[in-house]
Design an enzyme around this catalytic site. Structure first.
Site, PDB file in Angstrom:
ATOM      1  N   SER A 193       2.446   7.871  -0.199  1.00 23.34           N
ATOM      2  CA  SER A 193       1.166   8.011  -0.855  1.00 23.34           C
ATOM      3  C   SER A 193       0.470   9.416  -0.875  1.00 23.34           C
ATOM      4  O   SER A 193       0.975  10.190  -0.286  1.00 23.34           O
ATOM      5  CB  SER A 193       0.196   6.979  -0.033  1.00 23.34           C
ATOM      6  OG  SER A 193      -1.429   7.285  -0.440  1.00 23.34           O
ATOM      7  N   TYR A 252      -2.907   4.475   8.190  1.00 25.03           N
ATOM      8  CA  TYR A 252      -2.229   5.026   6.943  1.00 25.03           C
ATOM      9  C   TYR A 252      -1.679   5.969   6.598  1.00 25.03           C
ATOM     10  O   TYR A 252      -0.885   6.362   6.387  1.00 25.03           O
ATOM     11  CB  TYR A 252      -3.164   4.332   5.795  1.00 25.03           C
ATOM     12  CG  TYR A 252      -2.621   4.050   4.455  1.00 25.03           C
ATOM     13  CD1 TYR A 252      -1.906   2.837   4.083  1.00 25.03           C
ATOM     14  CD2 TYR A 252      -2.644   4.864   3.366  1.00 25.03           C
ATOM     15  CE1 TYR A 252      -1.370   2.802   3.247  1.00 25.03           C
ATOM     16  CE2 TYR A 252      -2.182   4.811   2.361  1.00 25.03           C
ATOM     17  CZ  TYR A 252      -1.265   3.488   1.838  1.00 25.03           C
ATOM     18  OH  TYR A 252      -0.832   3.389   0.699  1.00 25.03           O
TER      19      TYR A 252
END
Length: 293
Positions: free
Chosen positions: A168, A182
């Site tokens: 990501s 995350y």
């Protein structure tokens, strides 16, 4: 052929049995198989379709077996490949083992692994039960690494194979409030992929981590951040199909870190190049307008 398998945990004494059994299976089936986790929707579904279109048989792993079965039937009809549905919850302890047992039960080995399964937790760290945070780590890191651990020896022995990990843009960002784990997990997937490339490139294993920004999938809605990402300009969005194609093409070229979209590549360069305290302040200011419980 479409098979539906619901694997169960293996007793520790059986794990070595299926690993050794893969040696025999390598010579018995020449068709290439791609294992895609989180294949019931979004990026996982896009990867499954793109790989099937390239002639790969596909093993689809996720919790929602009805969606997997429907996708398996569609891929077989459209591309003439074999497709298998494997129901698995990768949030569980050692969930990678029953997935691999299901693949071995089919008499197959994995030639391409796509570690895609995941979800988001858009709240502060202690606002949700620890069990949920642990499930996040199991899904996004522990079992993803476990699957890579399971398939890489066979790939190296055959002299070819591919591992595609989903990263990501958050991997290049400092941590801020919300989705506490995350950025760290996605940073791990980048470093992990680079390390695997350094260790196994010479043995014919190609490892790629793809780091998209905003992608049109169900992820934002399921993570509870749809209202936030919808505010972003449409020009900054990518389709799941575009991300999958970029990752597969880059992997074939031997590229390790892939950032689809010029705007994402520019953002990543800024995140890497600017002083971290400045980046933290900018990101924190942007996220402060969103309330976290």
């Amino acid at each position: 052929m479409t098979a539906t398998l619901t694997p169960h945990k293996l007793p520790p004494c059986r794990t070595c049995a299926w690993r050794s059994g893969l040696v025999k299976l390598m010579a018995e089936n020449t068709r290439r198989l791609a294992l895609v986790t989180g294949a019931s929707a979004g990026l996982g579904e896009a990867f499954a379709k793109a790989l099937a279109a390239r002639g790969f048989d596909v093993a689809l792993a996720a919790r929602r077996i009805d969606r997997l079965e429907a996708l398996a039937l569609k891929l077989r009809a459209e591309h003439g490949v074999e497709a298998f549905a494997i129901q698995a919850d990768l949030a569980e302890y050692e969930a990678h083992l029953p997935v691999m047992e299901a693949v071995a039960a089919l008499g197959r080995v994995v030639d391409v692994l796509v570690n895609n399964a995941g979800f988001g937790i858009p709240q502060s760290f202690t606002a949700v039960p620890w069990g949920r945070q642990r499930a996040f780590l199991m899904t996004m890191a522990v079992n993803a690494c476990g699957l890579a651990y399971d398939v890489i020896p066979g790939m190296a022995a055959r002299g070819r194979g591919s591992v595609i990990n989903i990263g990501s843009m958050a991997a290049f960002s400092p941590g801020v409030a919300g989705n506490s784990l995350y950025p760290g997990v996605k940073s791990l997937m980048v470093k992990f992929s680079q390390a695997l490339d350094a260790e196994y490139r010479a043995k014919g294993v190609k490892v790629t981590v793809v780091c998209p920004g905003f992608v049109r999938t169900e992820f934002a809605e399921q993570a509870g951040i749809a209202g936030i990402v919808e505010r972003e300009p449409r020009m900054f969005w990518l389709s799941a199909e575009a991300v999958a194609e970029a990752a597969i093409r880059a992997n074939a070229r031997g590229k390790v870190v892939v950032i689809p979209g010029w705007h994402n590549r520019l953002a990543a360069a800024l995140l890497r190049g600017l002083p971290e305290p400045l980046v933290r302040r900018v990101i924190a200011a942007g996220s402060a307008k969103y309330h976290l419980d």
